[in-house]
Design an enzyme around this catalytic site. Structure first.
Site, PDB file in Angstrom:
ATOM      1  N   LYS A  22       0.838  -1.208   0.000  1.00  0.00           N
ATOM      2  CA  LYS A  22       0.000   0.000   0.000  1.00  0.00           C
ATOM      3  C   LYS A  22       0.868   1.252   0.000  1.00  0.00           C
ATOM      4  CE  LYS A  22      -2.586   2.467   3.599  1.00  0.00           C
ATOM      5  NZ  LYS A  22      -1.431   3.132   4.225  1.00  0.00           N
ATOM      6  N   ASN A  23       1.855   1.288   0.881  1.00  0.00           N
ATOM      7  CA  ASN A  23       2.631   2.518   1.022  1.00  0.00           C
ATOM      8  C   ASN A  23       3.600   2.756  -0.139  1.00  0.00           C
ATOM      9  OD1 ASN A  23       1.268   2.955   3.344  1.00  0.00           O
ATOM     10  ND2 ASN A  23       2.990   2.549   4.739  1.00  0.00           N
ATOM     11  N   CYS A 116      -6.116  12.975  11.663  1.00  0.00           N
ATOM     12  CA  CYS A 116      -6.088  11.573  11.333  1.00  0.00           C
ATOM     13  C   CYS A 116      -6.286  10.784  12.605  1.00  0.00           C
ATOM     14  CB  CYS A 116      -4.740  11.298  10.701  1.00  0.00           C
ATOM     15  SG  CYS A 116      -4.316   9.602  10.604  1.00  0.00           S
ATOM     16  N   ARG A 121      -1.316  14.828  12.058  1.00  0.00           N
ATOM     17  CA  ARG A 121      -0.277  14.530  11.061  1.00  0.00           C
ATOM     18  C   ARG A 121      -0.030  15.790  10.251  1.00  0.00           C
ATOM     19  NH1 ARG A 121      -1.667   8.577   8.744  1.00  0.00           N
ATOM     20  NH2 ARG A 121       0.474   8.516   8.033  1.00  0.00           N
ATOM     21  N   ASP A 305       3.894   0.878  11.991  1.00  0.00           N
ATOM     22  CA  ASP A 305       2.757   0.178  11.385  1.00  0.00           C
ATOM     23  C   ASP A 305       2.632  -1.276  11.852  1.00  0.00           C
ATOM     24  OD1 ASP A 305       1.995   2.415  10.047  1.00  0.00           O
ATOM     25  OD2 ASP A 305       2.711   1.805   8.076  1.00  0.00           O
ATOM     26  N   ARG A 397      -9.159  -0.180   4.357  1.00  0.00           N
ATOM     27  CA  ARG A 397      -8.351   0.889   3.735  1.00  0.00           C
ATOM     28  C   ARG A 397      -6.949   0.398   3.374  1.00  0.00           C
ATOM     29  NH1 ARG A 397      -5.998   4.819   5.379  1.00  0.00           N
ATOM     30  NH2 ARG A 397      -6.104   4.616   7.619  1.00  0.00           N
TER      31      ARG A 397
HETATM   32  C1  UD1 Z   1       4.049   6.919   6.150  1.00  0.00           C
HETATM   33  C2  UD1 Z   1       3.180   5.709   5.940  1.00  0.00           C
HETATM   34  C3  UD1 Z   1       2.552   5.277   7.257  1.00  0.00           C
HETATM   35  C4  UD1 Z   1       3.638   5.047   8.296  1.00  0.00           C
HETATM   36  C5  UD1 Z   1       4.552   6.268   8.416  1.00  0.00           C
HETATM   37  C6  UD1 Z   1       5.730   6.042   9.340  1.00  0.00           C
HETATM   38  C7  UD1 Z   1       2.407   6.016   3.674  1.00  0.00           C
HETATM   39  C8  UD1 Z   1       1.255   6.233   2.753  1.00  0.00           C
HETATM   40  N1  UD1 Z   1       2.139   6.046   4.987  1.00  0.00           N
HETATM   41  O1  UD1 Z   1       3.195   7.969   6.624  1.00  0.00           O
HETATM   42  O2  UD1 Z   1       1.837   4.058   7.029  1.00  0.00           O
HETATM   43  O3  UD1 Z   1       3.032   4.806   9.554  1.00  0.00           O
HETATM   44  O4  UD1 Z   1       5.061   6.617   7.111  1.00  0.00           O
HETATM   45  O5  UD1 Z   1       6.475   4.956   8.930  1.00  0.00           O
HETATM   46  O6  UD1 Z   1       3.520   5.766   3.240  1.00  0.00           O
HETATM   47  N2  UD1 Z   1       5.529  14.765  10.443  1.00  0.00           N
HETATM   48  C9  UD1 Z   1       5.562  16.112  10.724  1.00  0.00           C
HETATM   49  N3  UD1 Z   1       5.444  16.974   9.675  1.00  0.00           N
HETATM   50  C10 UD1 Z   1       5.303  16.550   8.377  1.00  0.00           C
HETATM   51  C11 UD1 Z   1       5.286  15.164   8.108  1.00  0.00           C
HETATM   52  C12 UD1 Z   1       5.394  14.291   9.181  1.00  0.00           C
HETATM   53  O7  UD1 Z   1       5.677  16.536  11.867  1.00  0.00           O
HETATM   54  O8  UD1 Z   1       5.204  17.394   7.475  1.00  0.00           O
HETATM   55  C13 UD1 Z   1       5.628  13.810  11.581  1.00  0.00           C
HETATM   56  C14 UD1 Z   1       4.365  12.969  11.743  1.00  0.00           C
HETATM   57  O9  UD1 Z   1       3.382  13.639  12.490  1.00  0.00           O
HETATM   58  C15 UD1 Z   1       4.879  11.744  12.432  1.00  0.00           C
HETATM   59  C16 UD1 Z   1       6.277  11.581  11.837  1.00  0.00           C
HETATM   60  O10 UD1 Z   1       6.619  12.856  11.288  1.00  0.00           O
HETATM   61  O11 UD1 Z   1       4.997  11.983  13.809  1.00  0.00           O
HETATM   62  C17 UD1 Z   1       6.382  10.506  10.780  1.00  0.00           C
HETATM   63  O12 UD1 Z   1       5.546  10.812   9.712  1.00  0.00           O
HETATM   64  P1  UD1 Z   1       5.887  10.391   8.206  1.00  0.00           P
HETATM   65  O13 UD1 Z   1       7.142   9.599   8.167  1.00  0.00           O
HETATM   66  O14 UD1 Z   1       5.796  11.608   7.378  1.00  0.00           O
HETATM   67  O15 UD1 Z   1       4.666   9.438   7.903  1.00  0.00           O
HETATM   68  P2  UD1 Z   1       3.726   9.483   6.643  1.00  0.00           P
HETATM   69  O16 UD1 Z   1       4.510   9.736   5.411  1.00  0.00           O
HETATM   70  O17 UD1 Z   1       2.540  10.325   6.931  1.00  0.00           O
END
Ligand code: UD1
Length: 417
Positions: A22-23, A116, A121, A305, A397
């Site tokens: 998925k990711n 979320c 997020r 995850d 999902r």
């Molecule tokens: C992706 C995965 C999700 C997984 C996560 C961490 C996808 C579609 N989803 O989510 O399944 O759980 O990686 O491995 O690939 N953060 C900020 N600011 C930002 C972006 C992130 O503060 O602009 C923080 C988030 O709140 C969180 C951390 O960074 O605490 C990690 O988030 P991130 O690695 O960005 O996860 P996703 O890409 O949303």
């Protein structure tokens, strides 16, 4: 709303073929808008989020088809640079369109993706990387309007190795002038898959899988045919379900290296594992041992995850486990649900202390997020009696027919729509 009726206590055994991740597929589908050409993506899981991404691509003018596990996207025509608000609100992953749309059109309008179920997020890191590439961003009335007259390669220093922000930085910089370096990049296997996809399309990217990614921008992009990597989290979830029932399984189409730390925790719990090329043979121990400590971290650390599934499993292990969640703050919502089944878990901030009990008993529980929902299915399969998991939409999902997959291994899950 759909629910699962699970009759617990049946030992799972058999074989499962793991489908595409998925990711990995979500950012890759978003990237198909970049070449203005044909894209054939194989091994795609049939998930709600994937179908939502296709709806978005259709809505902006692409022609998409989903047959078997293959998706074709013809992105030649694009009618608009505005992503429909109703679809953005359905799926946070629509932010993956920021980078590709800026690359293709130099412009994109997107409503602000809301909160979320696993905690706030923010997208500040996404916006910061786009700004450093020369994108101007206007945020008003819940909308983001991004414009890039001239994307310019630069050095991007990420404050945190965010998966999504790393991917958006890669996607936007493919059309930037000159060289972009992403430092403190996320190293997840899905980032490597995105690099491989973009390179197959004609981009020149190296370094994915390490903390520094290097992109040479403005290469001519062409049509592409690509297969998605297997879903490491789906694989880990099945192993957890099998472990909870004391069963055994052969996983096919799996890259065990992507699951290294997860497999090491199963071994600590007393399970035995044989890794062959693209296969994992897994046998659970009769009684699981508690894994003393688990701390979620960016890859190659323990994946957030997989945290809920392990928490669920540790409720029936011998001894006490401590799980610390460092990535998403609201990922302990299943604790209240598991307590209805007789578990003993205490949460203190970002840490859960789990005292294993002999057995869980079936109860009516509510899935509140994707991985937490899967963790309740794991608990239900291991428990005595019937468990009803409500709000299965969360599970759908991210899992392509989790119930069917478990039933193929001998599980007893009835879906009620
Ligand atoms: C992706 C995965 C999700 C997984 C996560 C961490 C996808 C579609 N989803 O989510 O399944 O759980 O990686 O491995 O690939 N953060 C900020 N600011 C930002 C972006 C992130 O503060 O602009 C923080 C988030 O709140 C969180 C951390 O960074 O605490 C990690 O988030 P991130 O690695 O960005 O996860 P996703 O890409 O949303």
């Amino acid at each position: 709303m759909s629910k699962f009726h699970i009759t617990g206590g049946v030992r799972l055994s058999g074989e499962t073929v793991i489908n595409g991740a998925k990711n990995a597929v979500l950012p890759i589908l978003a990237a198909t808008v970049m070449n203005g050409n044909f894209n054939i993506i194989k091994d795609c899981p049939n998930l709600k989020d994937v179908r939502t991404m296709l709806q978005i691509l259709d809505a902006i003018g692409c022609d998409t088809r989903f047959e078997g596990n293959t998706i074709t996207v013809n992105s030649k025509p694009l009618d608009t640079y505005t992503i429909p608000e109703n679809l953005v609100s359905e799926m946070r992953s629509s932010i993956f369109l920021l980078g590709p749309m800026l690359s293709r059109c130099g412009r994109v309008v997107l409503s602000y993706p809301g909160g979320c179920e696993i905690g706030p997020r923010p997208i500040d890191l996404h916006l910061k990387v786009l700004k450093s590439l020369g994108v101007s961003i206007n945020e008003s009335h819940g909308f983001l309007e991004c414009r890039a007259e001239n994307l310019k390669g630069c050095t991007i220093q990420l404050d945190f190795p965010s998966v999504g922000a790393t991917e958006n930085a890669m996607l936007a910089s493919v059309e930037a002038d000159g060289i972009t370096r992403i430092k403190n990049a996320a190293k997840e296997p899905e980032i490597v898959d995105l690099q491989n996809f973009l390179n197959a399309m004609g981009a020149r990217i190296s370094g994915a899988g390490t903390s520094e990614i290097y992109i040479e921008g403005k290469r001519k992009l062409k049509e592409v045919e690509y297969s998605i990597i297997p879903d490491r989290i789906f694989a880990g979830t099945i192993l957890a379900a099998v472990a909870g029932t004391g069963g055994e399984v052969l996983l096919k189409n799996v890259i065990s290296e992507h699951l290294s730390i997860v497999l090491s925790k199963f071994i600590e719990a007393g399970c035995s594992i044989k890794e062959e090329k693209n296969e994992i043979y897994f046998k659970a121990s009769k009684k699981l041992n508690a894994v003393e400590t688990i701390k979620t971290l960016p890859y190659p650390g323990f994946p957030t995850d997989m945290q809920s599934q392990f928490l669920s499993l540790m409720t029936i292990a011998k001894g006490t486990s401590i799980i610390t969640e460092t990535i998403f703050e609201s990922r302990f919502k299943i604790v209240d649900e598991l307590s209805k089944m007789g578990s003993k878990v205490k949460v203190d901030g970002r840490t859960a202390i789990i005292t294993g009990v002999d057995q869980l008993t079936g109860a009516r529980v509510f899935a509140k997020d994707l991985r937490g929902g899967a963790a309740l299915v794991i608990a239900g399969l291991a428990a005595k009696g019937e468990t009803i998991v409500e709000n299965v939409c969360h599970i759908d999902r991210g899992y392509d027919k989790l119930d069917v997959c478990m039933n193929n291994l001998g599980g007893k899950i009835i879906r009620e729509d």
